[in-house]
Design an enzyme around this catalytic site. Structure first.
Site, PDB file in Angstrom:
ATOM      1  N   LYS A 177      14.671  69.376 -12.122  1.00 14.08           N
ATOM      2  CA  LYS A 177      15.118  68.778 -10.847  1.00 14.08           C
ATOM      3  C   LYS A 177      13.844  68.422 -10.113  1.00 14.08           C
ATOM      4  O   LYS A 177      13.126  69.285  -9.613  1.00 14.08           O
ATOM      5  CB  LYS A 177      15.959  69.786 -10.074  1.00 14.08           C
ATOM      6  CG  LYS A 177      16.995  69.168  -9.151  1.00 14.08           C
ATOM      7  CD  LYS A 177      16.438  68.309  -8.022  1.00 14.08           C
ATOM      8  CE  LYS A 177      15.943  69.148  -6.876  1.00 14.08           C
ATOM      9  NZ  LYS A 177      15.180  68.341  -5.889  1.00 14.08           N
ATOM     10  N   GLU A 252       8.181  81.254  -8.141  1.00 18.54           N
ATOM     11  CA  GLU A 252       6.797  81.016  -7.697  1.00 18.54           C
ATOM     12  C   GLU A 252       6.894  80.480  -6.277  1.00 18.54           C
ATOM     13  O   GLU A 252       7.241  79.311  -6.077  1.00 18.54           O
ATOM     14  CB  GLU A 252       6.122  79.980  -8.604  1.00 18.54           C
ATOM     15  CG  GLU A 252       5.889  80.438 -10.025  1.00 18.54           C
ATOM     16  CD  GLU A 252       4.723  81.401 -10.167  1.00 18.54           C
ATOM     17  OE1 GLU A 252       4.085  81.758  -9.151  1.00 18.54           O
ATOM     18  OE2 GLU A 252       4.459  81.810 -11.305  1.00 18.54           O
ATOM     19  N   CYS A 286       0.009  76.268  -2.696  1.00 19.37           N
ATOM     20  CA  CYS A 286       0.596  77.602  -2.470  1.00 19.37           C
ATOM     21  C   CYS A 286      -0.491  78.671  -2.420  1.00 19.37           C
ATOM     22  O   CYS A 286      -0.389  79.640  -1.681  1.00 19.37           O
ATOM     23  CB  CYS A 286       1.619  77.914  -3.539  1.00 19.37           C
ATOM     24  SG  CYS A 286       1.011  77.624  -5.182  1.00 19.37           S
ATOM     25  N   GLU A 387       3.021  80.785   6.379  1.00 13.80           N
ATOM     26  CA  GLU A 387       2.416  79.697   5.615  1.00 13.80           C
ATOM     27  C   GLU A 387       2.471  78.401   6.428  1.00 13.80           C
ATOM     28  O   GLU A 387       3.513  78.062   6.978  1.00 13.80           O
ATOM     29  CB  GLU A 387       3.199  79.527   4.310  1.00 13.80           C
ATOM     30  CG  GLU A 387       2.562  78.575   3.351  1.00 13.80           C
ATOM     31  CD  GLU A 387       3.319  78.509   2.033  1.00 13.80           C
ATOM     32  OE1 GLU A 387       4.551  78.473   2.054  1.00 13.80           O
ATOM     33  OE2 GLU A 387       2.648  78.496   0.982  1.00 13.80           O
TER      34      GLU A 387
HETATM   35  P1  NAD Z   1      11.442  73.823  -1.092  1.00 19.25           P
HETATM   36  O1  NAD Z   1      11.835  75.227  -1.331  1.00 19.25           O
HETATM   37  O2  NAD Z   1      11.978  73.138   0.112  1.00 19.25           O
HETATM   38  O3  NAD Z   1      11.877  72.897  -2.297  1.00 19.25           O
HETATM   39  C1  NAD Z   1      11.469  73.146  -3.630  1.00 19.25           C
HETATM   40  C2  NAD Z   1      12.474  72.511  -4.546  1.00 19.25           C
HETATM   41  O4  NAD Z   1      13.719  73.195  -4.393  1.00 19.25           O
HETATM   42  C3  NAD Z   1      12.763  71.037  -4.281  1.00 19.25           C
HETATM   43  O5  NAD Z   1      12.912  70.378  -5.520  1.00 19.25           O
HETATM   44  C4  NAD Z   1      14.077  71.082  -3.543  1.00 19.25           C
HETATM   45  O6  NAD Z   1      14.868  69.915  -3.700  1.00 19.25           O
HETATM   46  C5  NAD Z   1      14.767  72.258  -4.204  1.00 19.25           C
HETATM   47  N1  NAD Z   1      15.831  72.886  -3.425  1.00 19.25           N
HETATM   48  C6  NAD Z   1      15.999  72.888  -2.084  1.00 19.25           C
HETATM   49  N2  NAD Z   1      17.124  73.587  -1.748  1.00 19.25           N
HETATM   50  C7  NAD Z   1      17.667  74.027  -2.898  1.00 19.25           C
HETATM   51  C8  NAD Z   1      18.805  74.831  -3.225  1.00 19.25           C
HETATM   52  N3  NAD Z   1      19.628  75.300  -2.273  1.00 19.25           N
HETATM   53  N4  NAD Z   1      19.025  75.138  -4.519  1.00 19.25           N
HETATM   54  C9  NAD Z   1      18.201  74.692  -5.488  1.00 19.25           C
HETATM   55  N5  NAD Z   1      17.119  73.922  -5.246  1.00 19.25           N
HETATM   56  C10 NAD Z   1      16.847  73.598  -3.969  1.00 19.25           C
HETATM   57  O7  NAD Z   1       9.870  73.813  -1.128  1.00 19.25           O
HETATM   58  P2  NAD Z   1       8.912  72.583  -0.898  1.00 19.25           P
HETATM   59  O8  NAD Z   1       8.860  72.337   0.567  1.00 19.25           O
HETATM   60  O9  NAD Z   1       9.276  71.461  -1.805  1.00 19.25           O
HETATM   61  O10 NAD Z   1       7.527  73.168  -1.445  1.00 19.25           O
HETATM   62  C11 NAD Z   1       6.672  73.873  -0.639  1.00 19.25           C
HETATM   63  C12 NAD Z   1       6.761  75.356  -0.922  1.00 19.25           C
HETATM   64  O11 NAD Z   1       6.565  75.620  -2.300  1.00 19.25           O
HETATM   65  C13 NAD Z   1       5.679  76.149  -0.225  1.00 19.25           C
HETATM   66  O12 NAD Z   1       6.216  77.321   0.344  1.00 19.25           O
HETATM   67  C14 NAD Z   1       4.705  76.512  -1.345  1.00 19.25           C
HETATM   68  O13 NAD Z   1       3.930  77.617  -1.119  1.00 19.25           O
HETATM   69  C15 NAD Z   1       5.614  76.662  -2.501  1.00 19.25           C
HETATM   70  N6  NAD Z   1       4.894  76.465  -3.769  1.00 19.25           N
HETATM   71  C16 NAD Z   1       4.633  77.551  -4.557  1.00 19.25           C
HETATM   72  C17 NAD Z   1       3.920  77.411  -5.743  1.00 19.25           C
HETATM   73  C18 NAD Z   1       3.630  78.595  -6.621  1.00 19.25           C
HETATM   74  O14 NAD Z   1       3.296  78.404  -7.769  1.00 19.25           O
HETATM   75  N7  NAD Z   1       3.735  79.811  -6.143  1.00 19.25           N
HETATM   76  C19 NAD Z   1       3.487  76.148  -6.135  1.00 19.25           C
HETATM   77  C20 NAD Z   1       3.763  75.062  -5.313  1.00 19.25           C
HETATM   78  C21 NAD Z   1       4.471  75.240  -4.127  1.00 19.25           C
END
Ligand code: NAD
Length: 484
Positions: A177, A252, A286, A387
């Site tokens: 996704k 993650e 992240c 964050e």
């Molecule tokens: P997000 O949680 O808003 O979205 C991540 C993904 O989840 C997107 O594809 C989104 O469409 C999907 N999503 C949203 N709601 C959902 C649901 N109810 N069910 C299933 N999927 C859903 O995060 P973001 O804003 O896209 O990314 C930023 C965050 O990601 C930050 O907190 C960052 O630290 C974290 N991050 C962590 C790592 C790691 O490896 N630890 C790497 C990159 C980013």
């Protein structure tokens, strides 16, 4: 000017298809202009993709291959990305905002995952367990089947490559996704899978809203394993959905990582670590170095030098920043920029001071924020605990080693941490006590695809990267044979 095609589709079972939920506009955050539209998947599309992946799994076309052959296909996907780097980089830069040269760094990093896990495919071996003369017993690792991977927008290619490469190398069929803000560059994974000769349905890629397509995928009863990279609240929702189907989940999540700078550290070298740690990808990383915990004797010197470095970074459209250098692009969206800017304002209202930055550069109307350094931050302030996901560094002084560790460990997160000192004993003591999945000593981001990565606390569970990650994608089967 890079010309993009107007409309991009999802990829299911080897076909490019429209989405049941219509289309989404993909915006260039540097200009606010629409770059293209992308198909938006609904729950039905997710179901088609899961069925396609399931079919591949059941056929054994992927899982039944000799691992070396599967590994070669995975490696070929990485080589494909490198061959196409000139095509992919502008698309990634335009949709995400990062400098063109950073987009190339990301694509090279994505390719590296396919190289590493392609190489690992044939190294996952079972063992034989002695049960006495009347038995022969052995273990094998089997792929789960359908691996669902939900990807964030900050490093869309590297994050997808990280899971996809390990999942394919171990024989799983995948449904990705893709992030709704940055879905375009994902198309090259589909092209790479085709070029490498993977069976149709082994790699499926859908863009859709998280609440619709993401939720449908995380909760799909025929998904066998879920990998989620993103924010904590969404991670909790995904983990709950996986739990209802009793399938394993890797989370993650975010971080609020700290570097501890001791009085005996090399300050010149450290300023360079700050440059990469908080201003690469405009701080939307992240594992960003979002806090520096500095010995009080070095505080003023550090702030002066870091502010000076931050002011040398030229901020502007990523697509114009082709050369590796002192520059930074847009944040991914106005919404993310505004959020970071508000957090800076609130920190100032709470008593923090701006050493530099904190404002929008006046030359551009896009999602830009100047590289920012905040001083007089105390560990209890929101800016020190939450964050930001932007180019904002908080500097917090400490008096003794004990206090430094206490501040470093004072958030709900635990993704990475760092200690900078010329005293190896002191570094080792800190490394043991920092509550994080990865500790950097004297170089932020030391390590690589080979080294396991993942969180303590609210930063998540499970590990990606390194050999540890392979075990997320397989289940152990024990076979005990009674001999006659
Ligand atoms: P997000 O949680 O808003 O979205 C991540 C993904 O989840 C997107 O594809 C989104 O469409 C999907 N999503 C949203 N709601 C959902 C649901 N109810 N069910 C299933 N999927 C859903 O995060 P973001 O804003 O896209 O990314 C930023 C965050 O990601 C930050 O907190 C960052 O630290 C974290 N991050 C962590 C790592 C790691 O490896 N630890 C790497 C990159 C980013």
């Amino acid at each position: 000017m890079t010309e993009l095609k107007d409309y991009w589709q999802n990829y299911i079972d080897g076909e490019w298809v429209d989405g049941g939920a219509g289309r989404i506009e993909v915006i260039d955050p540097a200009s606010g202009k629409v770059l293209a539209t992308h198909a938006l998947a609904d729950a039905r599309d997710v179901d088609f993709a899961v069925q396609a992946a399931r079919q591949v799994h059941r056929s054994g076309e992927l899982s039944g291959l000799r691992p070396v052959d599967r590994g070669r296909m995975v490696q070929a996907m990485g080589r494909f990305l490198l061959e196409k780097i000139d095509e992919i980089a502008p698309v990634l830069s335009l949709e995400q905002g990062k400098p063109l040269w950073e987009a190339r760094v990301e694509i090279t990093g994505a390719a590296r995952y396919f190289e590493y896990y392609g190489n690992q495919a044939e190294t996952l071996e079972g063992r034989s367990i002695p049960l006495g003369r009347n038995y022969f017993d052995f273990t094998t690792y089997e792929p789960y089947g359908v691996s669902a991977q939900i990807i964030p927008w900050n490093y869309p290619l590297e994050m997808a490559a990280r899971s996809l490469s390990a999942a394919l190398a171990t024989g799983n069929a995948c449904v990705i996704k893709s992030p709704e803000l940055t879905p375009l560059s994902q198309a090259w994974f589909a092209l790479a899978a085709e070029a490498a000769g993977l069976p149709s349905g082994a790699v499926n890629i859908l863009c859709g809203y998280g609440r619709e397509a993401g939720a449908a995928l995380a909760g799909h009863p025929q998904v066998n394993q879920v990998v989620f990279t993103g924010s904590v609240p969404t991670g909790v929702a995904v983990a709950k959905a996986a739990a209802l189907n009793v399938v394993p989940c890797v989370l993650e999540l975010g971080g609020k990582s700290a570097a501890i700078l001791h009085d005996d550290a090399d300050l010149d070298a450290f300023v360079n670590d700050v440059r990469w740690g908080i201003y690469f990808n405009a701080g939307q990383t992240c594992s960003a170095m979002s806090r520096v915990i500095v010995h009080e004797s070095r505080h003023d010197d550090l702030v002066d030098r870091v502010a000076e470095m931050a002011e040398t970074l030229s901020v502007g459209p990523g697509i114009d920043r082709a050369e590796f250098g002192a520059n930074m692009g847009a944040m991914v969206s106005l919404q993310q920029r505004d959020r970071a800017e508000i957090m800076v304002t609130e920190a100032i209202n709470a008593g923090a001071n701006l050493a530099t930055g904190g404002r929008r550069p006046k030359d551009y109307s896009g999602a830009f924020l100047q590289p920012t350094v905040l001083t007089d931050v105390t560990p209890d302030m929101a800016i020190a605990r939450e964050e930001i996901f932007g180019p904002v560094l908080s500097v917090i002084p400490f008096r003794d080693d004990e206090e430094a560790i206490e501040i470093a460990n004072s958030t709900q997160y635990g993704l990475v941490g760092g200690v900078f000192t010329s005293d190896l004993d002191r570094a080792m003591r800190a490394a043991r006590r920092i509550r994080a999945g990865q500790v950097f000593v004297n170089e932020w981001y030391a390590g690589g695809v080979e080294t396991p990565f993942g969180g303590y606390g609210k930063s998540g569970y499970g590990r990606e990267k390194g050999r540890e990650a392979l075990l997320n994608y397989v289940q152990t089967k024990n076979v005990a044979i009674r001999l006659r």
